[in-house]
Design a protein around this motif. Structure first.
Motif, short mmCIF file in Angstrom:
data_model
loop_
_atom_site.label_atom_id
_atom_site.label_comp_id
_atom_site.label_asym_id
_atom_site.label_seq_id
_atom_site.Cartn_x
_atom_site.Cartn_y
_atom_site.Cartn_z
N GLU A 110 0.73 -1.32 0.20
CA GLU A 110 0.12 0.11 -0.01
C GLU A 110 0.90 1.17 -0.17
O GLU A 110 0.45 2.24 -0.69
CB GLU A 110 -0.97 0.14 1.27
N THR A 111 1.95 1.43 0.74
CA THR A 111 2.76 2.63 0.97
C THR A 111 3.90 2.34 -0.02
O THR A 111 4.40 3.56 -0.23
CB THR A 111 3.22 2.68 2.37
N PHE A 231 -3.65 21.93 1.46
CA PHE A 231 -3.60 22.92 2.31
C PHE A 231 -2.63 24.18 2.02
O PHE A 231 -1.93 24.03 1.09
CB PHE A 231 -3.16 22.27 3.64
N ASP A 429 5.48 21.06 -3.63
CA ASP A 429 5.46 19.45 -3.54
C ASP A 429 3.81 18.96 -3.45
O ASP A 429 3.67 17.95 -4.07
CB ASP A 429 6.31 19.03 -2.29
N ASP A 430 3.12 19.72 -2.87
CA ASP A 430 1.76 19.26 -2.54
C ASP A 430 1.16 19.55 -3.98
O ASP A 430 0.16 18.75 -4.30
CB ASP A 430 0.92 20.07 -1.36
N SER A 433 2.11 16.57 -6.21
CA SER A 433 1.44 15.52 -5.69
C SER A 433 0.02 15.21 -6.24
O SER A 433 -0.48 14.06 -6.39
CB SER A 433 1.54 15.41 -4.16
N ARG A 436 0.02 14.62 -10.06
CA ARG A 436 0.32 13.33 -10.27
C ARG A 436 -0.69 12.44 -9.89
O ARG A 436 -1.10 11.36 -10.73
CB ARG A 436 1.38 13.19 -9.26
N THR A 437 -1.53 12.59 -8.89
CA THR A 437 -2.45 11.50 -8.60
C THR A 437 -3.77 11.83 -9.32
O THR A 437 -4.45 10.80 -9.55
CB THR A 437 -2.84 11.67 -7.09
N ARG A 442 -3.82 5.21 -10.00
CA ARG A 442 -3.10 4.54 -8.86
C ARG A 442 -1.94 3.50 -9.12
O ARG A 442 -1.04 3.56 -8.81
CB ARG A 442 -4.01 4.26 -7.83
N LEU A 445 0.88 4.83 -11.03
CA LEU A 445 1.65 5.92 -10.24
C LEU A 445 2.56 4.87 -9.31
O LEU A 445 3.86 5.05 -9.20
CB LEU A 445 0.87 6.46 -9.41
N HIS B 236 1.03 17.04 4.45
CA HIS B 236 -0.18 16.03 4.05
C HIS B 236 -0.93 15.55 5.13
O HIS B 236 -1.76 14.85 4.93
CB HIS B 236 0.17 15.47 2.73
N TYR B 267 11.16 12.85 1.61
CA TYR B 267 10.32 13.06 0.03
C TYR B 267 10.10 14.59 -0.19
O TYR B 267 9.13 14.87 -0.96
CB TYR B 267 9.24 12.05 0.17
N PHE B 268 10.33 15.34 0.74
CA PHE B 268 10.16 16.72 0.53
C PHE B 268 11.37 17.62 0.04
O PHE B 268 12.50 17.14 0.15
CB PHE B 268 9.79 17.59 1.72
N THR B 269 11.01 18.55 -0.78
CA THR B 269 12.20 19.34 -1.48
C THR B 269 12.85 20.25 -0.25
O THR B 269 14.06 20.10 -0.58
CB THR B 269 11.42 20.40 -2.45
N HIS B 321 9.88 9.22 -1.78
CA HIS B 321 8.35 9.36 -2.26
C HIS B 321 7.63 8.97 -0.71
O HIS B 321 8.09 8.26 -0.02
CB HIS B 321 7.80 8.46 -3.43
N SER B 323 3.84 7.81 -0.67
CA SER B 323 2.51 7.60 -1.71
C SER B 323 1.56 6.68 -0.81
O SER B 323 0.76 5.84 -1.39
CB SER B 323 3.03 6.73 -2.88
N GLY B 324 1.37 6.52 0.49
CA GLY B 324 0.90 5.72 1.35
C GLY B 324 -0.66 6.09 1.10
O GLY B 324 -1.40 5.12 0.96
N ASN B 325 -0.92 7.25 1.21
CA ASN B 325 -2.22 7.56 0.92
C ASN B 325 -2.68 7.82 -0.57
O ASN B 325 -1.95 8.34 -1.45
CB ASN B 325 -2.65 8.94 1.60
N ASP B 327 -4.47 9.54 -2.03
CA ASP B 327 -4.75 10.76 -2.75
C ASP B 327 -3.38 11.60 -2.74
O ASP B 327 -3.50 12.77 -3.21
CB ASP B 327 -5.75 11.63 -2.21
N SER B 328 -2.23 11.06 -2.58
CA SER B 328 -0.88 11.83 -2.62
C SER B 328 0.17 11.11 -2.93
O SER B 328 0.11 9.69 -2.58
CB SER B 328 -0.76 12.46 -1.35
N SER B 329 0.97 11.65 -3.70
CA SER B 329 2.30 10.82 -3.96
C SER B 329 3.49 12.11 -3.99
O SER B 329 3.80 12.79 -4.89
CB SER B 329 2.32 10.30 -5.29
N ILE B 330 3.81 12.07 -2.77
CA ILE B 330 4.91 13.40 -2.54
C ILE B 330 6.05 13.21 -3.12
O ILE B 330 6.79 11.98 -2.68
CB ILE B 330 4.90 13.73 -1.11
N GLN B 331 6.82 13.77 -3.68
CA GLN B 331 8.18 13.65 -4.42
C GLN B 331 8.80 14.93 -4.27
O GLN B 331 8.10 15.89 -4.87
CB GLN B 331 8.13 12.90 -5.46
N PRO B 332 10.33 15.03 -3.95
CA PRO B 332 10.83 16.23 -3.95
C PRO B 332 11.05 16.56 -5.50
O PRO B 332 11.03 15.74 -6.51
CB PRO B 332 12.25 15.99 -3.48
N PHE B 333 11.14 17.96 -5.90
CA PHE B 333 11.28 18.39 -7.21
C PHE B 333 12.29 17.50 -7.94
O PHE B 333 12.36 17.60 -9.18
CB PHE B 333 11.57 19.85 -7.37
#
Lengths: 449, 449
Positions: A110-111, A231, A429-430, A433, A436-437, A442, A445, B236, B267-269, B321, B323-325, B327-333
């Motif tokens: 999942e993650t 957010f 980043d947000d 994200s 991307r999603t 999914r 991705l 997030h 996973y953040f910039t 990354h 990407s557990g949720n 609705d998101s897949s955070i990756q740095p730039f």
């Protein structure tokens, strides 16, 4: 290759005669995933077609994860070699393969977080068995663990050579002519569905900005609108803002003076990604037109007209600060150049330009850079101020503007009267994200990770 | 140098015979500003002495902004030359001087934002007159504008040559012996005054972490404590958090499993700067010891023991990354290496290390880097897990822990029972801003910009 591995490779070839024919089915065709995404909407908009999402959805131009029927899969003590029908052979080291095992015990399904203990993998690991099937390449390790890599995964992540040919992101670069047809979406649509948000963020990605029409003229509605992407990013100035002109915040942005085009928050390590402006009221006065400039287009012009200036602005690092309030002096962890490029692919990814917030430049690698810098800054400023570059528009209540602060520069003319504006930032980043999603599946991705 | 400028330079020399003697007074002695800052407190603590702030307050080791009495100030078409008593001569281009004019019309006195129009400055500008006095160097430009640069400002910002000798930041690097005397401050003191906060952030800077004792065992008090440094950074996952073990957040951090040492948000910039943990409750079970590792010390050991590994971890970029949720897949730039250095001074500034969040590494400049990377990662992991490296401690209610996530790695052992923990992140830029403003004077800070 040892005799044993040659033998196994031949076995492999014999055991997988149909990979070439069948694996074509394994990779979903991109067009079939994205082609109809927006077909259900009624309003005509060229960006609703597949095209705009393809511009973000990096797509393999010659992706053919089909194993060759005419060549052997083989392996030796170090690596597995996979010959593709397209004529290239990929090289995967055993150590790398073991570390990248996709099974649920090695990577959380999942993650997609790694569970395998990378550091316990023997330096010279090699598989006891190698087997191909329609499902992919199966490696059996000496401790009995099995790793199966789907062919499309192997093709996607081939690193020697890299097989995918990413289409360059198809940004639409614009000059002042964009005033005739600026990108715009409708508030109701954005609030109603993720498809509405997908169209919105795809337009922001393509153009670097987008209007939203039909926004209720309240701070609350504006805030909710931003939060459809992510957010709101808080800074030392606060989060969502709603202000009229004063100097309370000790920053020139909060006066009624004209502001030349700039990007915001050059003083952050990670400058604000998106910014929204929504004019709630402008009464008893005039002026305050907004100006936007496509920084990526301006950079392209600079590179063509004055390559030395482009180089200078890509290399000379500019210290920046926000020190207006007595209790803060924000500075990035290091100075950054005006033009920032992706360290791997070399693409221009971020413009930082705020001459007001530039601190004393007292670190020069080369004394000649001093004059080169001022020459380059002048050349850049000239391009930014050209008539064909500037896009002027009057903000109006009910029509919110959002733009990519890493690409689009903004400013305004001086104004008189009472002007109330609200808005906020979203982190890059947000926003990415969300893009991307919303603009991928999914499954696709997770496979890319 | 032209005859005219030689003449003026001689005049200058004649008109400023006393600069050498008087300008010593112009630079406040650092010790007089910082020496007594914490003397009023009663509790004995070595970090209350001047020393700890000097470690952050980059101090000129041989700063002597005294103009030489024995040599002439001179200028030609391009530049002004200022000979210092210490035997060096600084070179300031006219163009640079005009752009850096410190007068209130050219730079906002409160915000220090630039007001002068850089791009209108003639490329070959030169002053009509040059004059020295105790106040500094006065240049009169052909349009009548006057710029006065104090001698200490000129010395501080001399770029050719650079005159200041910054003391290296005196980090206290620690191993497991820190358990005998870990840095700690008192909640009441931090909440009561900015001096309390100054001591706290100075300790965080020096050690990379600090405990706060006497914290009321509530989320509210913990949140207020963090906010003494800066607002809490939202991600997030939310802002301030307060959780017990579950997998709601789809990240292994939210389980009761052991977690090897890592840094957060690779996973953040811009990874989280500080993180606070406050254990509110642990009942019906045991375990869950916290481990901290000084990453800067570990990097120093790696560089000494295995320079190739240090180089590899400084160069190979690791995709990350979250990407557990769904609705998101955070990756740095862009992907970043494990060891990140300041681009100008080469100092190690940031460690990014989370093997779980490492995505597929399919971009290699050099195939040999694949094995080098795994070798380096193993060497690094070995150092992180050495007994002398690991600092284990049990968190307890009332004693909050805060650490620098760019320097200190953290983890925990597995646990049973009900465990409730709260905390939050602070951005590096905001923490450093607080440190800068609390551990300096406003005057000195503005002069440095």
């Amino acid at each position: 290759m040892t005799t044993a591995s040659r033998f196994i490779a031949r076995m492999l070839k014999n055991s997988t005669p149909s990979i070439g024919r069948h694996s074509l089915k394994l990779l979903p065709r991109v067009s079939s995933i994205y082609g109809t995404r927006f077909n259900s909407t009624s309003q005509p908009d060229p960006d609703r077609e597949t095209g705009i999402l393809k511009t973000y959805q990096v797509t393999k131009a010659d992706a053919r994860p089909v194993v060759s029927e005419h060549h052997e899969i083989s392996f030796d003590d170090k690596k597995v070699l996979i010959p593709w029908e397209e004529g290239k052979t990929s090289y995967y080291q055993h150590l790398w393969l073991r570390d990248h095992c996709q099974c649920p015990a090695c990577r959380h399904p999942e993650t997609k977080q790694r569970l395998v203990n990378t550091f316990d993998i023997p330096r010279n690991i090699k598989p006891a068995g190698v087997e191909g099937s329609e499902a992919g390449l199966k490696l059996t390790w000496k401790d009995g663990h099995e790793s199966v890599f789907p062919w499309d995964w192997l093709h996607l992540h081939s690193y020697a050579p890299r097989l995918e040919r990413y289409l360059s992101p198809q940004f639409h670069l614009w000059g002042s002519e964009i005033e005739n047809n600026p990108p715009e979406v409708n508030y109701e649509e954005v609030m109603a569905s993720n498809d509405g948000v997908a169209l919105w963020v795809a337009k922001i990605y393509k153009y670097g900005f987008c209007y939203v029409s039909g926004v209720p003229v309240t701070p609350q509605a504006t805030k909710s609108l931003i939060e459809r992407i992510a957010f709101i990013r808080e800074t030392h100035y606060g989060g969502f803002w709603d202000f009229t002109a004063d100097l309370e915040k000790k920053d020139m942005a909060y006066t009624n003076l004209a502001l030349g085009v700039h990007t915001d928050t050059t003083y952050f390590t990670d400058p604000a990604g998106l910014q929204m402006f929504h004019l709630l009221e402008h009464s008893d006065g005039s002026g305050g037109q907004s100006i936007l400039v496509d920084g990526f287009r301006a950079a392209k012009i600079l590179r063509e007209e004055d390559p030395q200036a482009y180089k200078t602005l890509s290399n000379v690092r500019i210290p920046a600060h926000a020190s207006g309030n007595p209790d803060s002096s924000i500075q990035p962890f290091a100075p950054f150049p005006v033009l920032n490029h992706h360290p791997s692919n070399g693409e221009l990814v971020q413009i930082r330009w705020n001459n007001d917030d530039r601190a004393t430049m007292d670190r020069w690698d080369d004394l000649e850079d001093v004059e080169k810098f001022y020459d380059a800054a002048r050349a850049w400023n000239d391009i930014l101020r050209r008539q064909g570059t500037e896009y002027w528009e009057q903000l109006r209540p009910g029509r919110a503007l959002i733009f990519d602060n890493w690409r689009v520069l903004h400013g305004r003319s001086a104004f008189s009267g009472k002007r109330r504006l609200c808005g906020g930032y979203v982190n890059m980043d947000d926003y990415k994200s969300r893009l991307r999603t919303l603009c991928s599946t999914r499954e696709r991705l997770l496979k890319s990770l």
